[in-house]
Design a protein around this motif. Structure first.
Motif, PDB file in Angstrom:
ATOM      1  N   ARG A 108       6.387  -8.829   0.913  1.00 56.18           N
ATOM      2  CA  ARG A 108       6.206  -9.935   1.863  1.00 56.18           C
ATOM      3  C   ARG A 108       4.737 -10.077   2.258  1.00 56.18           C
ATOM      4  NH1 ARG A 108       8.650 -10.480   8.058  1.00 56.18           N
ATOM      5  NH2 ARG A 108       6.853 -11.679   8.840  1.00 56.18           N
ATOM      6  N   ILE A 109       4.090  -8.954   2.570  1.00 50.43           N
ATOM      7  CA  ILE A 109       2.697  -8.989   3.007  1.00 50.43           C
ATOM      8  C   ILE A 109       1.795  -9.552   1.910  1.00 50.43           C
ATOM      9  CG2 ILE A 109       0.731  -7.532   3.664  1.00 50.43           C
ATOM     10  CD1 ILE A 109       2.850  -5.690   5.056  1.00 50.43           C
ATOM     11  N   ALA A 110       2.039  -9.141   0.675  1.00 45.47           N
ATOM     12  CA  ALA A 110       1.239  -9.639  -0.447  1.00 45.47           C
ATOM     13  C   ALA A 110       1.433 -11.143  -0.626  1.00 45.47           C
ATOM     14  CB  ALA A 110       1.613  -8.892  -1.724  1.00 45.47           C
ATOM     15  N   ASN A 111       2.666 -11.621  -0.468  1.00 42.17           N
ATOM     16  CA  ASN A 111       2.945 -13.049  -0.622  1.00 42.17           C
ATOM     17  C   ASN A 111       2.295 -13.884   0.480  1.00 42.17           C
ATOM     18  OD1 ASN A 111       4.473 -12.680  -2.946  1.00 42.17           O
ATOM     19  ND2 ASN A 111       6.419 -12.529  -1.832  1.00 42.17           N
ATOM     20  N   GLU A 112       2.147 -13.298   1.669  1.00 37.19           N
ATOM     21  CA  GLU A 112       1.592 -14.023   2.813  1.00 37.19           C
ATOM     22  C   GLU A 112       0.081 -13.843   2.946  1.00 37.19           C
ATOM     23  OE1 GLU A 112       5.608 -13.566   5.658  1.00 37.19           O
ATOM     24  OE2 GLU A 112       3.715 -12.624   6.232  1.00 37.19           O
ATOM     25  N   TYR A 113      -0.527 -13.052   2.092  1.00 36.99           N
ATOM     26  CA  TYR A 113      -1.919 -12.638   2.282  1.00 36.99           C
ATOM     27  C   TYR A 113      -2.900 -13.805   2.175  1.00 36.99           C
ATOM     28  CZ  TYR A 113      -6.225  -9.981   1.927  1.00 36.99           C
ATOM     29  OH  TYR A 113      -7.475  -9.480   2.163  1.00 36.99           O
ATOM     30  N   THR A 114      -3.757 -13.955   3.191  1.00 41.96           N
ATOM     31  CA  THR A 114      -4.850 -14.931   3.167  1.00 41.96           C
ATOM     32  C   THR A 114      -6.169 -14.315   3.619  1.00 41.96           C
ATOM     33  OG1 THR A 114      -4.300 -15.656   5.424  1.00 41.96           O
ATOM     34  CG2 THR A 114      -3.315 -16.905   3.577  1.00 41.96           C
ATOM     35  N   ARG A 115      -6.081 -13.199   4.353  1.00 39.97           N
ATOM     36  CA  ARG A 115      -7.283 -12.517   4.850  1.00 39.97           C
ATOM     37  C   ARG A 115      -6.924 -11.051   5.090  1.00 39.97           C
ATOM     38  NH1 ARG A 115      -5.161 -14.988   9.583  1.00 39.97           N
ATOM     39  NH2 ARG A 115      -5.236 -13.669  11.470  1.00 39.97           N
ATOM     40  N   PRO A 116      -7.910 -10.177   5.266  1.00 36.20           N
ATOM     41  CA  PRO A 116      -7.599  -8.762   5.491  1.00 36.20           C
ATOM     42  C   PRO A 116      -6.632  -8.559   6.646  1.00 36.20           C
ATOM     43  CG  PRO A 116      -9.933  -9.027   5.061  1.00 36.20           C
ATOM     44  CD  PRO A 116      -9.363 -10.427   5.189  1.00 36.20           C
ATOM     45  N   VAL A 117      -5.690  -7.644   6.431  1.00 36.48           N
ATOM     46  CA  VAL A 117      -4.663  -7.364   7.434  1.00 36.48           C
ATOM     47  C   VAL A 117      -4.542  -5.860   7.625  1.00 36.48           C
ATOM     48  CG1 VAL A 117      -3.346  -9.443   6.887  1.00 36.48           C
ATOM     49  CG2 VAL A 117      -2.788  -7.293   5.729  1.00 36.48           C
ATOM     50  N   ALA A 118      -3.929  -5.486   8.739  1.00 38.59           N
ATOM     51  CA  ALA A 118      -3.621  -4.090   9.015  1.00 38.59           C
ATOM     52  C   ALA A 118      -2.104  -3.925   9.056  1.00 38.59           C
ATOM     53  CB  ALA A 118      -4.233  -3.656  10.344  1.00 38.59           C
ATOM     54  N   VAL A 119      -1.633  -2.754   8.639  1.00 36.06           N
ATOM     55  CA  VAL A 119      -0.196  -2.478   8.640  1.00 36.06           C
ATOM     56  C   VAL A 119       0.044  -1.102   9.237  1.00 36.06           C
ATOM     57  CG1 VAL A 119       1.913  -2.331   7.277  1.00 36.06           C
ATOM     58  CG2 VAL A 119       0.038  -3.817   6.514  1.00 36.06           C
ATOM     59  N   PHE A 120       0.916  -1.057  10.236  1.00 29.89           N
ATOM     60  CA  PHE A 120       1.370   0.211  10.803  1.00 29.89           C
ATOM     61  C   PHE A 120       2.819   0.410  10.398  1.00 29.89           C
ATOM     62  CE2 PHE A 120       2.757   2.446  15.004  1.00 29.89           C
ATOM     63  CZ  PHE A 120       2.809   3.661  14.348  1.00 29.89           C
ATOM     64  N   CYS A 121       3.054   1.351   9.492  1.00 30.02           N
ATOM     65  CA  CYS A 121       4.421   1.738   9.140  1.00 30.02           C
ATOM     66  C   CYS A 121       4.838   2.865  10.075  1.00 30.02           C
ATOM     67  CB  CYS A 121       4.492   2.211   7.690  1.00 30.02           C
ATOM     68  SG  CYS A 121       4.215   0.903   6.469  1.00 30.02           S
ATOM     69  N   LEU A 122       6.023   2.782  10.638  1.00 29.68           N
ATOM     70  CA  LEU A 122       6.425   3.750  11.648  1.00 29.68           C
ATOM     71  C   LEU A 122       6.770   5.122  11.090  1.00 29.68           C
ATOM     72  CD1 LEU A 122       8.443   1.674  14.261  1.00 29.68           C
ATOM     73  CD2 LEU A 122       5.988   2.065  14.072  1.00 29.68           C
ATOM     74  N   ASN A 123       6.666   5.279   9.757  1.00 34.66           N
ATOM     75  CA  ASN A 123       6.675   6.631   9.179  1.00 34.66           C
ATOM     76  C   ASN A 123       5.931   6.610   7.856  1.00 34.66           C
ATOM     77  OD1 ASN A 123       8.516   5.626   7.278  1.00 34.66           O
ATOM     78  ND2 ASN A 123       9.806   7.431   7.346  1.00 34.66           N
ATOM     79  N   ASP A 124       5.595   7.782   7.354  1.00 35.58           N
ATOM     80  CA  ASP A 124       4.805   7.887   6.125  1.00 35.58           C
ATOM     81  C   ASP A 124       5.585   7.474   4.888  1.00 35.58           C
ATOM     82  OD1 ASP A 124       2.564   8.741   7.453  1.00 35.58           O
ATOM     83  OD2 ASP A 124       2.775  10.860   6.921  1.00 35.58           O
ATOM     84  N   GLU A 125       6.885   7.711   4.870  1.00 32.65           N
ATOM     85  CA  GLU A 125       7.681   7.341   3.699  1.00 32.65           C
ATOM     86  C   GLU A 125       7.519   5.855   3.393  1.00 32.65           C
ATOM     87  OE1 GLU A 125       9.763   8.997   1.623  1.00 32.65           O
ATOM     88  OE2 GLU A 125       9.702  10.992   2.520  1.00 32.65           O
ATOM     89  N   MET A 126       7.628   5.025   4.419  1.00 32.52           N
ATOM     90  CA  MET A 126       7.479   3.584   4.209  1.00 32.52           C
ATOM     91  C   MET A 126       6.046   3.231   3.830  1.00 32.52           C
ATOM     92  SD  MET A 126       9.975   1.823   7.073  1.00 32.52           S
ATOM     93  CE  MET A 126       8.993   2.336   8.497  1.00 32.52           C
ATOM     94  N   ALA A 127       5.079   3.912   4.441  1.00 29.85           N
ATOM     95  CA  ALA A 127       3.679   3.649   4.118  1.00 29.85           C
ATOM     96  C   ALA A 127       3.397   3.953   2.649  1.00 29.85           C
ATOM     97  CB  ALA A 127       2.774   4.481   5.023  1.00 29.85           C
ATOM     98  N   ILE A 128       3.977   5.042   2.139  1.00 33.56           N
ATOM     99  CA  ILE A 128       3.780   5.402   0.735  1.00 33.56           C
ATOM    100  C   ILE A 128       4.460   4.388  -0.186  1.00 33.56           C
ATOM    101  CG2 ILE A 128       4.375   7.145  -1.003  1.00 33.56           C
ATOM    102  CD1 ILE A 128       3.916   9.238   1.270  1.00 33.56           C
ATOM    103  N   GLY A 129       5.644   3.916   0.203  1.00 41.29           N
ATOM    104  CA  GLY A 129       6.306   2.866  -0.579  1.00 41.29           C
ATOM    105  C   GLY A 129       5.483   1.592  -0.605  1.00 41.29           C
ATOM    106  N   LEU A 130       4.902   1.239   0.529  1.00 39.68           N
ATOM    107  CA  LEU A 130       4.058   0.050   0.609  1.00 39.68           C
ATOM    108  C   LEU A 130       2.822   0.212  -0.274  1.00 39.68           C
ATOM    109  CD1 LEU A 130       3.280  -1.966   3.807  1.00 39.68           C
ATOM    110  CD2 LEU A 130       1.431  -1.401   2.229  1.00 39.68           C
ATOM    111  N   TYR A 131       2.196   1.359  -0.172  1.00 33.01           N
ATOM    112  CA  TYR A 131       1.000   1.649  -0.976  1.00 33.01           C
ATOM    113  C   TYR A 131       1.313   1.527  -2.465  1.00 33.01           C
ATOM    114  CZ  TYR A 131      -2.724   4.424  -3.142  1.00 33.01           C
ATOM    115  OH  TYR A 131      -3.749   4.846  -3.943  1.00 33.01           O
ATOM    116  N   ARG A 132       2.431   2.092  -2.874  1.00 28.54           N
ATOM    117  CA  ARG A 132       2.796   2.092  -4.293  1.00 28.54           C
ATOM    118  C   ARG A 132       3.008   0.671  -4.808  1.00 28.54           C
ATOM    119  NH1 ARG A 132       7.741   5.811  -5.830  1.00 28.54           N
ATOM    120  NH2 ARG A 132       8.835   4.288  -4.508  1.00 28.54           N
ATOM    121  N   TYR A 133       3.695  -0.143  -4.017  1.00 21.22           N
ATOM    122  CA  TYR A 133       3.955  -1.524  -4.447  1.00 21.22           C
ATOM    123  C   TYR A 133       2.650  -2.303  -4.572  1.00 21.22           C
ATOM    124  CZ  TYR A 133       5.786  -6.247  -4.691  1.00 21.22           C
ATOM    125  OH  TYR A 133       6.063  -7.535  -5.102  1.00 21.22           O
TER     126      TYR A 133
END
Length: 323
Positions: free
Chosen positions: A221-246
């Motif tokens: 979703r974030i990649a599809n909506e991207y227009t300028r630099p953004v910040a993302v806070f994942c409420l745990n590392d597992e999700m952050a790692i999944g986001l990073y990988r994608y």
């Protein structure tokens, strides 16, 4: 399977004498006890747990109740519990699912540590009202037989959000956790409090469930909506790692340049992400050990107070400030 009766017959003593010997009683001479124990070993005698409980009122077993065993979260926590209990003569049972809770009601364990959102407070109170002792890691309860050892989720989430805002971001996504999770709800509440103080920040909330798959879905979703630099806070590392990988595999965006990412928990895998994943750190080993210490104090009749595990910020190695 050999019984006490079989041992008594071979040793030529009474059943009560065998029982005294097996339980280390001084009512039996050292010579007789040694002979009985040797016969018990020869016969591969295994004590009957239920009978022993009836006699001693103690199993020297502690149960920890978890929602599930998925992900990389539980290892250090369980090791902290196990290490502390082992030094004090206790063993650990790791439990999941409603059927395992019978161990509490049947007094097959001496006490319980709870980190299980499916374990309802109402059911827990039924056990503790009957004299069972518990330490909770995932809720706040005021009960004489319950103590709590909680993460400082509010401080951690506040540190994470302020870290991202300090980089100059005016568009922030938060990927949430499971609806019933105490930790996730506490973190999200702190996120909302920070955002309320800074209304100029564009804020978006994406539902998650603490899994890598949820992080990947958020990344899409974030990649599809991207227009300028953004910040993302994942409420745990597992999700952050999944986001990073994608993002790394399926987009041209770069973590640390186009997307500034932070997680929560500082799991071991987070240390090997490049650039280094920013995250909220605390000692899971200490969390488990402290919960065990509190529970054993309760079992011995000592007074205890609620405890909190404090957190700190680990910054990402290559994050670039926007301002």
């Amino acid at each position: 399977m050999a019984s006490i009766k079989d041992i008594a017959k071979q040793a030529g003593v009474s059943i009560s004498t065998v029982s005294y010997a097996l339980n280390g009683s001084e009512k039996v001479t050292k010579e007789t006890a040694a002979r009985i124990l040797a016969i018990a070993k020869e016969l591969n005698y295994v004590p009957h747990a239920a009978a022993r409980l009836l006699k001693t009122k103690k199993s020297n077993l502690i149960g920890i109740f978890l929602t599930d065993f998925s992900g990389n979260f539980y290892g250090d926590l369980l090791q902290g519990v196990k290490d502390y209990l082992h030094l004090r003569g206790y063993d650990l049972l790791v439990c999941s699912g409603s059927q395992s809770r019978r161990l509490i009601a049947e007094r097959m364990i001496d006490g319980a540590i709870i980190l299980d959102e499916t374990f309802s407070t109402e059911e827990l109170l039924q056990y503790t009202n009957n004299g069972h002792k518990a330490v909770v890691l995932d809720r706040e309860l005021n009960h004489s037989h319950i103590n709590q050892v909680l993460l400082d989720n509010k401080a951690g989430a506040t540190l994470a959000m302020e870290y991202l805002i300090e980089q100059g971001h005016d568009k922030i996504y938060t990927v949430t956790g499971p609806e019933g999770s105490y930790d996730a709800n506490q973190r999200l509440r702190a996120v909302h409090q920070v955002i309320a103080r800074i209304p100029q920040v564009e804020f978006h909330e994406i539902s998650g469930d603490f899994s890598k798959a949820a992080g990947e879905a958020a990344a899409k979703r974030i990649a599809n909506e991207y227009t300028r630099p953004v910040a993302v806070f994942c409420l745990n590392d597992e999700m952050a790692i999944g986001l990073y990988r994608y993002i790394r595999i399926h987009s041209d965006l770069i973590i640390g340049e186009h997307i500034h990412l932070i997680g929560f928990d500082n799991i071991e895998l987070a240390q090997f992400i490049q650039p280094r994943l920013a995250t909220i750190n605390y000692s899971m080993h200490k969390w488990g050990a402290l919960a065990s210490e509190q529970l054993l104090k309760m079992l011995s009749g000592e007074s205890v107070e609620p405890e909190r595990i404090y957190v700190s910020l680990i910054k990402g190695e290559t994050i670039k400030a926007l301002n």
